[in-house]
Scaffold this motif. Structure first.
Motif, PDB file in Angstrom:
ATOM      1  N   SER A 195    -101.360  19.653  88.376  1.00  0.00           N
ATOM      2  CA  SER A 195    -101.872  20.936  88.880  1.00  0.00           C
ATOM      3  C   SER A 195    -101.576  21.102  90.368  1.00  0.00           C
ATOM      4  O   SER A 195    -101.195  22.186  90.812  1.00  0.00           O
ATOM      5  CB  SER A 195    -103.377  21.044  88.639  1.00  0.00           C
ATOM      6  OG  SER A 195    -103.651  21.071  87.262  1.00  0.00           O
ATOM      7  N   PHE A 196    -101.779  20.026  91.135  1.00  0.00           N
ATOM      8  CA  PHE A 196    -101.481  20.111  92.570  1.00  0.00           C
ATOM      9  C   PHE A 196    -100.008  20.399  92.801  1.00  0.00           C
ATOM     10  O   PHE A 196     -99.643  21.189  93.679  1.00  0.00           O
ATOM     11  CB  PHE A 196    -101.885  18.820  93.294  1.00  0.00           C
ATOM     12  CG  PHE A 196    -103.372  18.632  93.430  1.00  0.00           C
ATOM     13  CD1 PHE A 196    -104.214  19.698  93.701  1.00  0.00           C
ATOM     14  CD2 PHE A 196    -103.932  17.378  93.283  1.00  0.00           C
ATOM     15  CE1 PHE A 196    -105.584  19.525  93.830  1.00  0.00           C
ATOM     16  CE2 PHE A 196    -105.301  17.195  93.407  1.00  0.00           C
ATOM     17  CZ  PHE A 196    -106.130  18.265  93.678  1.00  0.00           C
ATOM     18  N   ASP A 197     -99.144  19.760  92.012  1.00  0.00           N
ATOM     19  CA  ASP A 197     -97.705  20.020  92.142  1.00  0.00           C
ATOM     20  C   ASP A 197     -97.383  21.468  91.771  1.00  0.00           C
ATOM     21  O   ASP A 197     -96.646  22.154  92.485  1.00  0.00           O
ATOM     22  CB  ASP A 197     -96.900  19.067  91.259  1.00  0.00           C
ATOM     23  CG  ASP A 197     -96.925  17.631  91.757  1.00  0.00           C
ATOM     24  OD1 ASP A 197     -97.285  17.411  92.942  1.00  0.00           O
ATOM     25  OD2 ASP A 197     -96.606  16.725  90.961  1.00  0.00           O
ATOM     26  N   LYS A 198     -97.929  21.927  90.666  1.00  0.00           N
ATOM     27  CA  LYS A 198     -97.624  23.277  90.166  1.00  0.00           C
ATOM     28  C   LYS A 198     -98.120  24.364  91.121  1.00  0.00           C
ATOM     29  O   LYS A 198     -97.450  25.369  91.337  1.00  0.00           O
ATOM     30  CB  LYS A 198     -98.262  23.459  88.787  1.00  0.00           C
ATOM     31  CG  LYS A 198     -97.971  24.796  88.144  1.00  0.00           C
ATOM     32  CD  LYS A 198     -98.556  24.860  86.745  1.00  0.00           C
ATOM     33  CE  LYS A 198     -98.254  26.190  86.085  1.00  0.00           C
ATOM     34  NZ  LYS A 198     -98.795  26.244  84.707  1.00  0.00           N
ATOM     35  N   TYR A 199     -99.312  24.151  91.704  1.00  0.00           N
ATOM     36  CA  TYR A 199     -99.931  25.185  92.536  1.00  0.00           C
ATOM     37  C   TYR A 199     -99.922  24.833  94.023  1.00  0.00           C
ATOM     38  O   TYR A 199    -100.721  25.367  94.794  1.00  0.00           O
ATOM     39  CB  TYR A 199    -101.357  25.456  92.057  1.00  0.00           C
ATOM     40  CG  TYR A 199    -101.397  25.976  90.642  1.00  0.00           C
ATOM     41  CD1 TYR A 199    -100.970  27.264  90.354  1.00  0.00           C
ATOM     42  CD2 TYR A 199    -101.841  25.173  89.599  1.00  0.00           C
ATOM     43  CE1 TYR A 199    -100.986  27.748  89.061  1.00  0.00           C
ATOM     44  CE2 TYR A 199    -101.865  25.642  88.293  1.00  0.00           C
ATOM     45  CZ  TYR A 199    -101.437  26.932  88.031  1.00  0.00           C
ATOM     46  OH  TYR A 199    -101.442  27.421  86.751  1.00  0.00           O
ATOM     47  N   HIS A 200     -98.993  23.956  94.439  1.00  0.00           N
ATOM     48  CA  HIS A 200     -98.936  23.492  95.823  1.00  0.00           C
ATOM     49  C   HIS A 200     -98.873  24.651  96.816  1.00  0.00           C
ATOM     50  O   HIS A 200     -99.638  24.708  97.793  1.00  0.00           O
ATOM     51  CB  HIS A 200     -97.735  22.552  96.014  1.00  0.00           C
ATOM     52  CG  HIS A 200     -97.609  22.042  97.408  1.00  0.00           C
ATOM     53  ND1 HIS A 200     -96.826  22.654  98.363  1.00  0.00           N
ATOM     54  CD2 HIS A 200     -98.193  20.985  98.015  1.00  0.00           C
ATOM     55  CE1 HIS A 200     -96.932  21.998  99.495  1.00  0.00           C
ATOM     56  NE2 HIS A 200     -97.740  20.970  99.314  1.00  0.00           N
ATOM     57  N   ASP A 201     -97.969  25.580  96.599  1.00  0.00           N
ATOM     58  CA  ASP A 201     -97.795  26.699  97.535  1.00  0.00           C
ATOM     59  C   ASP A 201     -99.040  27.583  97.578  1.00  0.00           C
ATOM     60  O   ASP A 201     -99.494  27.984  98.654  1.00  0.00           O
ATOM     61  CB  ASP A 201     -96.565  27.531  97.172  1.00  0.00           C
ATOM     62  CG  ASP A 201     -95.266  26.757  97.352  1.00  0.00           C
ATOM     63  OD1 ASP A 201     -95.275  25.762  98.122  1.00  0.00           O
ATOM     64  OD2 ASP A 201     -94.265  27.131  96.724  1.00  0.00           O
ATOM     65  N   LEU A 234    -102.156  26.777  96.792  1.00  0.00           N
ATOM     66  CA  LEU A 234    -103.245  26.055  97.460  1.00  0.00           C
ATOM     67  C   LEU A 234    -103.047  26.037  98.969  1.00  0.00           C
ATOM     68  O   LEU A 234    -104.002  26.153  99.743  1.00  0.00           O
ATOM     69  CB  LEU A 234    -103.347  24.648  96.902  1.00  0.00           C
ATOM     70  CG  LEU A 234    -103.820  24.536  95.444  1.00  0.00           C
ATOM     71  CD1 LEU A 234    -103.630  23.113  94.929  1.00  0.00           C
ATOM     72  CD2 LEU A 234    -105.257  24.969  95.308  1.00  0.00           C
ATOM     73  N   GLY A 235    -101.797  25.896  99.414  1.00  0.00           N
ATOM     74  CA  GLY A 235    -101.496  25.927 100.846  1.00  0.00           C
ATOM     75  C   GLY A 235    -101.860  27.270 101.469  1.00  0.00           C
ATOM     76  O   GLY A 235    -102.423  27.327 102.566  1.00  0.00           O
ATOM     77  N   MET A 236    -101.557  28.373 100.780  1.00  0.00           N
ATOM     78  CA  MET A 236    -101.908  29.708 101.309  1.00  0.00           C
ATOM     79  C   MET A 236    -103.420  29.867 101.364  1.00  0.00           C
ATOM     80  O   MET A 236    -103.953  30.428 102.324  1.00  0.00           O
ATOM     81  CB  MET A 236    -101.288  30.792 100.430  1.00  0.00           C
ATOM     82  CG  MET A 236     -99.787  30.919 100.625  1.00  0.00           C
ATOM     83  SD  MET A 236     -99.046  32.355  99.798  1.00  0.00           S
ATOM     84  CE  MET A 236     -99.392  32.023  98.083  1.00  0.00           C
ATOM     85  N   LEU A 237    -104.129  29.384 100.352  1.00  0.00           N
ATOM     86  CA  LEU A 237    -105.592  29.474 100.355  1.00  0.00           C
ATOM     87  C   LEU A 237    -106.175  28.668 101.507  1.00  0.00           C
ATOM     88  O   LEU A 237    -107.118  29.102 102.171  1.00  0.00           O
ATOM     89  CB  LEU A 237    -106.157  28.987  99.019  1.00  0.00           C
ATOM     90  CG  LEU A 237    -105.919  29.905  97.826  1.00  0.00           C
ATOM     91  CD1 LEU A 237    -106.313  29.189  96.535  1.00  0.00           C
ATOM     92  CD2 LEU A 237    -106.701  31.197  97.988  1.00  0.00           C
ATOM     93  N   ARG A 238    -105.626  27.470 101.739  1.00  0.00           N
ATOM     94  CA  ARG A 238    -106.119  26.618 102.819  1.00  0.00           C
ATOM     95  C   ARG A 238    -105.905  27.291 104.169  1.00  0.00           C
ATOM     96  O   ARG A 238    -106.778  27.295 105.035  1.00  0.00           O
ATOM     97  CB  ARG A 238    -105.414  25.261 102.773  1.00  0.00           C
ATOM     98  CG  ARG A 238    -105.964  24.266 103.793  1.00  0.00           C
ATOM     99  CD  ARG A 238    -105.338  22.886 103.690  1.00  0.00           C
ATOM    100  NE  ARG A 238    -103.893  22.928 103.761  1.00  0.00           N
ATOM    101  CZ  ARG A 238    -103.073  22.613 102.762  1.00  0.00           C
ATOM    102  NH1 ARG A 238    -103.545  22.236 101.613  1.00  0.00           N
ATOM    103  NH2 ARG A 238    -101.758  22.673 102.923  1.00  0.00           N
ATOM    104  N   LYS A 239    -104.734  27.917 104.364  1.00  0.00           N
ATOM    105  CA  LYS A 239    -104.448  28.616 105.640  1.00  0.00           C
ATOM    106  C   LYS A 239    -105.374  29.806 105.826  1.00  0.00           C
ATOM    107  O   LYS A 239    -105.735  30.129 106.958  1.00  0.00           O
ATOM    108  CB  LYS A 239    -102.992  29.074 105.672  1.00  0.00           C
ATOM    109  CG  LYS A 239    -102.027  27.932 105.881  1.00  0.00           C
ATOM    110  CD  LYS A 239    -100.596  28.422 105.940  1.00  0.00           C
ATOM    111  CE  LYS A 239     -99.660  27.239 106.080  1.00  0.00           C
ATOM    112  NZ  LYS A 239     -98.262  27.645 106.062  1.00  0.00           N
ATOM    113  N   GLY A 240    -105.789  30.418 104.738  1.00  0.00           N
ATOM    114  CA  GLY A 240    -106.718  31.540 104.829  1.00  0.00           C
ATOM    115  C   GLY A 240    -108.087  31.133 105.331  1.00  0.00           C
ATOM    116  O   GLY A 240    -108.844  31.938 105.857  1.00  0.00           O
ATOM    117  N   ASP A 241    -108.428  29.849 105.188  1.00  0.00           N
ATOM    118  CA  ASP A 241    -109.727  29.352 105.651  1.00  0.00           C
ATOM    119  C   ASP A 241    -109.701  28.933 107.110  1.00  0.00           C
ATOM    120  O   ASP A 241    -110.731  28.647 107.700  1.00  0.00           O
ATOM    121  CB  ASP A 241    -110.158  28.132 104.819  1.00  0.00           C
ATOM    122  CG  ASP A 241    -110.601  28.523 103.420  1.00  0.00           C
ATOM    123  OD1 ASP A 241    -110.932  29.694 103.214  1.00  0.00           O
ATOM    124  OD2 ASP A 241    -110.607  27.628 102.522  1.00  0.00           O
TER     125      ASP A 241
END
Length: 83
Positions: free
Chosen positions: A67-73, A75-82
């Motif tokens: 899941s982390f591999d599939k949704y890496h990008d 998850l990265g955008m969500l993290r930057k939003g925080d």
């Protein structure tokens, strides 16, 4: 486990470049510890708290990594939003 009713004293020993102590068989058996068991050691005001860590289910770990591999990008955008 009898939670400290036995007054157990141990010597600190050298283990390679570290120091350690042995765990008596009775306590290891009560905690279901064996060679290569994973433990967590937390310093407290009274000494140390030692807790056995359970291994994660390998199928669960694989699913999480997939899941982390599939949704890496994403998850990265969500993290930057925080930030």
């Amino acid at each position: 486990m009898d939670n400290g009713k036995d007054n157990l004293k141990k010597n600190v020993i050298r283990v390679g470049n570290s120091i350690g102590m042995t765990i008596p068989k009775k306590i290891a058996d009560e905690m279901d510890l064996s060679t290569n068991s994973k433990i967590q050691i937390v310093p407290t005001d009274q000494g140390f708290l030692v807790t056995k860590l359970e291994d994660a289910d390998p199928d669960f770990v694989k699913a999480m990594n997939d899941s982390f591999d599939k949704y890496h990008d994403t998850l990265g955008m969500l993290r930057k939003g925080d930030e």
